[in-house]
Write an enzyme that holds these catalytic residues in place. Structure first.
Site, PDB file in Angstrom:
ATOM      1  N   CYS A 292      -0.905  -0.634 -15.075  1.00 53.52           N
ATOM      2  CA  CYS A 292      -0.321  -1.055 -13.800  1.00 53.52           C
ATOM      3  C   CYS A 292       0.917  -1.902 -14.045  1.00 53.52           C
ATOM      4  CB  CYS A 292      -1.353  -1.831 -12.990  1.00 53.52           C
ATOM      5  SG  CYS A 292      -2.080  -3.219 -13.856  1.00 53.52           S
TER       6      CYS A 292
ATOM      7  N   GLU B 277      -6.084  -4.568  -5.960  1.00 56.98           N
ATOM      8  CA  GLU B 277      -5.135  -4.630  -7.087  1.00 56.98           C
ATOM      9  C   GLU B 277      -4.595  -3.228  -7.262  1.00 56.98           C
ATOM     10  OE1 GLU B 277      -4.129  -7.257  -8.396  1.00 56.98           O
ATOM     11  OE2 GLU B 277      -5.693  -8.783  -8.308  1.00 56.98           O
TER      12      GLU B 277
HETATM   13  P1  NAD Z   1      -7.351   5.734  -8.051  1.00 55.42           P
HETATM   14  O1  NAD Z   1      -6.877   4.997  -6.853  1.00 55.42           O
HETATM   15  O2  NAD Z   1      -7.212   7.209  -8.082  1.00 55.42           O
HETATM   16  O3  NAD Z   1      -8.901   5.459  -8.316  1.00 55.42           O
HETATM   17  C1  NAD Z   1      -9.411   4.140  -8.477  1.00 55.42           C
HETATM   18  C2  NAD Z   1     -10.885   4.152  -8.099  1.00 55.42           C
HETATM   19  O4  NAD Z   1     -11.015   4.415  -6.703  1.00 55.42           O
HETATM   20  C3  NAD Z   1     -11.739   5.196  -8.797  1.00 55.42           C
HETATM   21  O5  NAD Z   1     -12.990   4.611  -9.131  1.00 55.42           O
HETATM   22  C4  NAD Z   1     -11.903   6.259  -7.723  1.00 55.42           C
HETATM   23  O6  NAD Z   1     -13.077   7.054  -7.877  1.00 55.42           O
HETATM   24  C5  NAD Z   1     -11.973   5.441  -6.466  1.00 55.42           C
HETATM   25  N1  NAD Z   1     -11.592   6.124  -5.230  1.00 55.42           N
HETATM   26  C6  NAD Z   1     -10.815   7.215  -5.080  1.00 55.42           C
HETATM   27  N2  NAD Z   1     -10.656   7.497  -3.762  1.00 55.42           N
HETATM   28  C7  NAD Z   1     -11.349   6.565  -3.074  1.00 55.42           C
HETATM   29  C8  NAD Z   1     -11.538   6.291  -1.688  1.00 55.42           C
HETATM   30  N3  NAD Z   1     -10.992   7.060  -0.740  1.00 55.42           N
HETATM   31  N4  NAD Z   1     -12.280   5.222  -1.355  1.00 55.42           N
HETATM   32  C9  NAD Z   1     -12.802   4.403  -2.297  1.00 55.42           C
HETATM   33  N5  NAD Z   1     -12.668   4.609  -3.620  1.00 55.42           N
HETATM   34  C10 NAD Z   1     -11.939   5.674  -4.009  1.00 55.42           C
HETATM   35  O7  NAD Z   1      -6.616   5.046  -9.282  1.00 55.42           O
HETATM   36  P2  NAD Z   1      -6.640   5.478 -10.823  1.00 55.42           P
HETATM   37  O8  NAD Z   1      -5.852   6.758 -10.942  1.00 55.42           O
HETATM   38  O9  NAD Z   1      -8.029   5.424 -11.345  1.00 55.42           O
HETATM   39  O10 NAD Z   1      -5.835   4.274 -11.495  1.00 55.42           O
HETATM   40  C11 NAD Z   1      -4.445   4.255 -11.617  1.00 55.42           C
HETATM   41  C12 NAD Z   1      -3.804   3.398 -10.552  1.00 55.42           C
HETATM   42  O11 NAD Z   1      -4.388   2.106 -10.567  1.00 55.42           O
HETATM   43  C13 NAD Z   1      -2.317   3.178 -10.783  1.00 55.42           C
HETATM   44  O12 NAD Z   1      -1.621   3.240  -9.567  1.00 55.42           O
HETATM   45  C14 NAD Z   1      -2.243   1.756 -11.339  1.00 55.42           C
HETATM   46  O13 NAD Z   1      -1.023   1.107 -11.170  1.00 55.42           O
HETATM   47  C15 NAD Z   1      -3.362   1.110 -10.594  1.00 55.42           C
HETATM   48  N6  NAD Z   1      -3.851  -0.060 -11.311  1.00 55.42           N
HETATM   49  C16 NAD Z   1      -3.631  -1.302 -10.772  1.00 55.42           C
HETATM   50  C17 NAD Z   1      -4.037  -2.439 -11.455  1.00 55.42           C
HETATM   51  C18 NAD Z   1      -3.839  -3.806 -10.892  1.00 55.42           C
HETATM   52  O14 NAD Z   1      -4.523  -4.729 -11.326  1.00 55.42           O
HETATM   53  N7  NAD Z   1      -2.954  -4.009  -9.928  1.00 55.42           N
HETATM   54  C19 NAD Z   1      -4.663  -2.309 -12.688  1.00 55.42           C
HETATM   55  C20 NAD Z   1      -4.878  -1.042 -13.202  1.00 55.42           C
HETATM   56  C21 NAD Z   1      -4.472   0.079 -12.497  1.00 55.42           C
END
Ligand code: NAD
Length: 480
Positions: free
Chosen positions: A280, A246
């Protein structure tokens, strides 16, 4: 002097509270002050959590569905009993005001209860004297849940509830920016579950990478940015893990010429700025018909001036701070880019860098170019481009001209036109004259690079399962 940091948070591994040698600070974004410390998981912590989840899997998978459903529902009850604590903790670590915290906490409770009613019954495809053929699902095994910081509880619950109902075991990794509510939630429900069924590990991005590469994890349920989603998928490929991704979005909102500007403005405002635009599904590009552009822009400005931005813990706050410094730096880039390019701010535009806490003013940018960074990218903060349109086919093309396809909205009185336009938008959820209405029974997921797979509904539930065909040859004498 601020209070000492709360160090009572721990991982939950095999039903037990566990620390790590290293800890990391957790900040209150409204004050910029550290108020808790959390352990940072090592590879060894992950290995222990995975071993416990793997050991717990056969027993949990064999637990009757009705029992698993009852436990998932009871987890919702437990959360409800502690709702007040979670509301305060969520505001402290995430920054969101009380109303948004209520939406998230009470939404999470409802999700546990409703997902607990779902199941994927066996289908009998053939049942003759000669043959019986059944289509059924089986759980996958150990699932890793990786959660972002914008809705730390709800987006964990969207993973925990279906994983447990379908008989999987799970390890939850919250965002390092918002670990507290998830650690607390997993700890609080341990007495309802056999040890190892639901664990939580607090850690940084490295922990996320180890989870996606771990050979004994069968699936990754991930919510986060599109960029990280690509890394998750690449890493999961080595062991052919299932993934539900997501990811980010750049949701268009299309406003038709027949709207009443004063009526539609507050709705558009909240479509864009709810959760301080760290959403998001925030409307991130507002296409307003030429005929009403000036009036809608002016009403948006007038409404936005009435909205109270501040510490989410204060009663009248409607929008909180930016959740973390990394995100503040990212959002600041969009302000700087708009200023450097001479775009017109209809409202806001200047960040007060002296402010206590990580606050950014609500900002509306008046008709920037379609290829500006603000329009083409996902700022994930309270700076919003207002754009003009006059030709229906052209605005649909512009709305769809993006790598993303998470959500979209259309606003208008002519319902036929609203639906006609809505059906042509490339997005997983298209809301018409409403926005951000979710349901445990409504499929949610992104088109294009906004994701793979889905959450919620029976489609989401099925993502935690293998399909299995069981075919029985009953022909007398077939084998002896
Ligand atoms: P992010 O991708 O920076 O981090 C999300 C999670 O992934 C965190 O727990 C982080 O520690 C982990 N992570 C980071 N690098 C990783 C890797 N290489 N491998 C595995 N895990 C890793 O996102 P964020 O800044 O926490 O959230 C914001 C983003 O999330 C925005 O782009 C937003 O649109 C999206 N989002 C999407 C939805 C949806 O349902 N589609 C919902 C909420 C947020």
């Amino acid at each position: 002097m601020s209070a000492p940091a709360d160090t009572s948070y721990s991982h939950i591994i095999n039903g037990e509270r566990t620390g790590s040698e290293t800890t990391a600070p957790v900040y209150n974004p409204a004050t910029g002050q550290v108020f808790a410390e959390v352990p940072v998981a090592t590879r060894n912590d992950l290995d222990r959590a995975v071993a416990a989840a793997k050991a717990a899997f056969p027993g949990w998978a064999a637990t009757p569905l009705a029992e698993r459903q009852a436990i998932v529902s009871a987890i919702g009850d437990r959360l409800e009993e502690h709702a007040e604590e979670f509301l305060a903790l969520l505001t402290a670590e995430q920054g969101k005001p009380r109303s948004m915290a209520e939406w998230e906490v009470y939404g999470s409770i409802a999700w546990f209860r409703e997902i607990a009613k779902q199941s994927l019954p066996e289908e009998v495809l053939e049942d003759t004297p000669d043959r019986k053929v059944i289509s059924r699902t089986t759980p996958l095994g150990v699932v890793g849940a990786i959660v972002p910081w914008n809705f730390p509880i709800l987006l964990a619950v969207w993973k925990i509830a279906p994983a447990l109902v379908t008989g999987n075991t799970m390890i939850v990794k919250p965002s390092p920016f918002t670990p507290l509510c998830d650690l607390k939630l997993v700890e609080l429900v341990q007495d309802l579950l056999p040890p190892g069924v639901l664990s939580a590990l607090s850690g940084d991005d490295e922990l996320g990478k180890w989870i996606t590469a771990h050979p004994d994890i069968a699936k990754i349920a991930f919510t986060g940015s599109t960029e990280t989603g690509r890394h998750v998928m690449a890493s999961a490929a080595a062991t052919l893990k299932r993934v539900t991704l997501e990811l980010g979005g750049n949701d268009p909102a299309i406003v038709l010429p027949d709207v009443d500007p004063k009526t539609v403005a507050p709705q558009i405002f909240w479509a864009a700025f709810q959760n301080n635009a760290q959403f998001c599904n925030a409307a991130k590009r507002i296409y307003i018909h030429d005929d009403v552009y000036d009036a809608v822009r002016d009403e948006l400005v007038a409404y936005a001036r009435t909205v109270v931005v501040g510490d989410g813990a204060l009663a009248d706050t409607q929008l909180g701070p930016i959740q973390n410094l990394q995100q503040l730096a990212k959002v600041t880039e969009y302000f700087d880019d708009c200023t450097a390019n001479g775009y017109t701010f209809a409202l806001g535009g200047t960040i007060d860098t002296e402010a206590e806490g990580w606050f950014v003013p609500v900002t509306l940018v008046d008709n920037p170019p379609e290829d500006s960074r603000l329009v083409a990218e996902e700022p994930f903060g309270p700076i919003l481009p207002l754009l003009k349109w006059s030709d229906e086919a052209d605005v649909i093309r512009r709305a769809n001209d993006t790598i993303w396809g998470l959500g979209a909205t259309v606003w208008g009185v002519d319902l036929e036109a609203v639906e006609r336009i809505g059906r042509q938008l490339e997005a997983g959820t298209v809301w018409l004259n409403e926005v951000h209405e979710y349901s445990p029974h409504q499929v949610f997921g992104g088109h294009k690079q906004s994701g793979i797979g889905a959450e919620n509904s029976l489609h989401g539930l099925a993502e935690y399962t293998n399909h299995q065909t069981v075919a029985l040859n009953r022909t007398p004498g077939a084998v002896g």
